[in-house]
Design a protein around this motif. Structure first.
Motif, PDB file in Angstrom:
ATOM      1  N   ALA A  75      -3.629 -32.053-193.684  1.00 43.70           N
ATOM      2  CA  ALA A  75      -4.027 -30.655-193.481  1.00 43.70           C
ATOM      3  C   ALA A  75      -3.146 -29.719-194.305  1.00 43.70           C
ATOM      4  CB  ALA A  75      -3.953 -30.289-192.003  1.00 43.70           C
ATOM      5  N   TYR A  76      -1.842 -29.950-194.284  1.00 40.42           N
ATOM      6  CA  TYR A  76      -0.942 -29.092-195.051  1.00 40.42           C
ATOM      7  C   TYR A  76      -1.117 -29.292-196.554  1.00 40.42           C
ATOM      8  CZ  TYR A  76       1.243 -27.662-190.723  1.00 40.42           C
ATOM      9  OH  TYR A  76       1.471 -27.134-189.478  1.00 40.42           O
ATOM     10  N   CYS A  77      -1.350 -30.514-196.972  1.00 42.13           N
ATOM     11  CA  CYS A  77      -1.603 -30.774-198.393  1.00 42.13           C
ATOM     12  C   CYS A  77      -2.879 -30.070-198.852  1.00 42.13           C
ATOM     13  CB  CYS A  77      -1.679 -32.279-198.663  1.00 42.13           C
ATOM     14  SG  CYS A  77      -0.071 -33.089-198.650  1.00 42.13           S
ATOM     15  N   GLN A  78      -3.899 -30.072-197.996  1.00 42.67           N
ATOM     16  CA  GLN A  78      -5.138 -29.356-198.324  1.00 42.67           C
ATOM     17  C   GLN A  78      -4.893 -27.858-198.440  1.00 42.67           C
ATOM     18  OE1 GLN A  78      -6.857 -31.735-199.761  1.00 42.67           O
ATOM     19  NE2 GLN A  78      -8.642 -30.637-199.064  1.00 42.67           N
ATOM     20  N   GLN A  79      -4.024 -27.313-197.573  1.00 41.42           N
ATOM     21  CA  GLN A  79      -3.686 -25.895-197.670  1.00 41.42           C
ATOM     22  C   GLN A  79      -3.033 -25.584-199.018  1.00 41.42           C
ATOM     23  OE1 GLN A  79      -1.273 -25.142-194.126  1.00 41.42           O
ATOM     24  NE2 GLN A  79      -2.871 -23.723-193.448  1.00 41.42           N
ATOM     25  N   VAL A  80      -2.090 -26.411-199.410  1.00 41.53           N
ATOM     26  CA  VAL A  80      -1.406 -26.205-200.694  1.00 41.53           C
ATOM     27  C   VAL A  80      -2.410 -26.276-201.839  1.00 41.53           C
ATOM     28  CG1 VAL A  80       0.238 -27.225-202.330  1.00 41.53           C
ATOM     29  CG2 VAL A  80       0.853 -27.004-199.912  1.00 41.53           C
ATOM     30  N   LYS A  81      -3.263 -27.282-201.805  1.00 42.05           N
ATOM     31  CA  LYS A  81      -4.252 -27.457-202.870  1.00 42.05           C
ATOM     32  C   LYS A  81      -5.193 -26.253-202.944  1.00 42.05           C
ATOM     33  CE  LYS A  81      -7.719 -30.646-204.619  1.00 42.05           C
ATOM     34  NZ  LYS A  81      -8.448 -31.885-204.382  1.00 42.05           N
TER      35      LYS A  81
END
Length: 124
Positions: A75-81
């Motif tokens: 979820a956090y990686c998707q936010q960064v992306k």
């Protein structure tokens, strides 16, 4: 006080054109520097967008793995992306291709809601 030239959109630098997309461009520069460091803006301009997105995503994944795993990490990686994608859209050379502020707010709200849902599931 005028912002430094690194925050000014091309249409202003080249033709002195000021529009509501001036601030969107500047915000994109701030987002890129926040997400990828002070040299991020120059790096983003020197490589294809997807390559830059992958570089930032991979860098953040390593940082986030120190604290998160599984669904929360994703979820956090998707936010960064997604934030990186939004930032790159904000610095589009053609101002008509930049998102408006309401679209940006909507996208950020969607990201926040998704992260909140993952957090609720993990800690329920």
């Amino acid at each position: 006080m005028m912002p430094s030239s690194g925050y000014m959109p091309p249409e202003y630098i080249e033709k002195g054109v000021i529009s509501k997309m001036f601030d969107i461009y500047s915000m994109g520069v701030v987002m890129i520097k926040t997400i990828s460091g002070l040299s991020g803006r120059s790096r983003s301009a020197e490589m294809p967008a997807q390559e830059f997105i992958n570089l930032v995503h991979d860098s953040w994944r390593v940082k986030l793995q120190e604290k998160w795993s599984g669904s929360s990490l994703e979820a956090y990686c998707q936010q960064v992306k997604r934030c990186t994608e939004i930032a790159l859209k904000c610095v589009e050379v053609e101002r008509q291709n930049r998102p408006n502020i309401m679209d940006i707010i909507h996208e950020l709200n969607v990201l926040e809601t998704a992260a909140d849902e993952v957090t609720k599931l993990l800690f329920a």
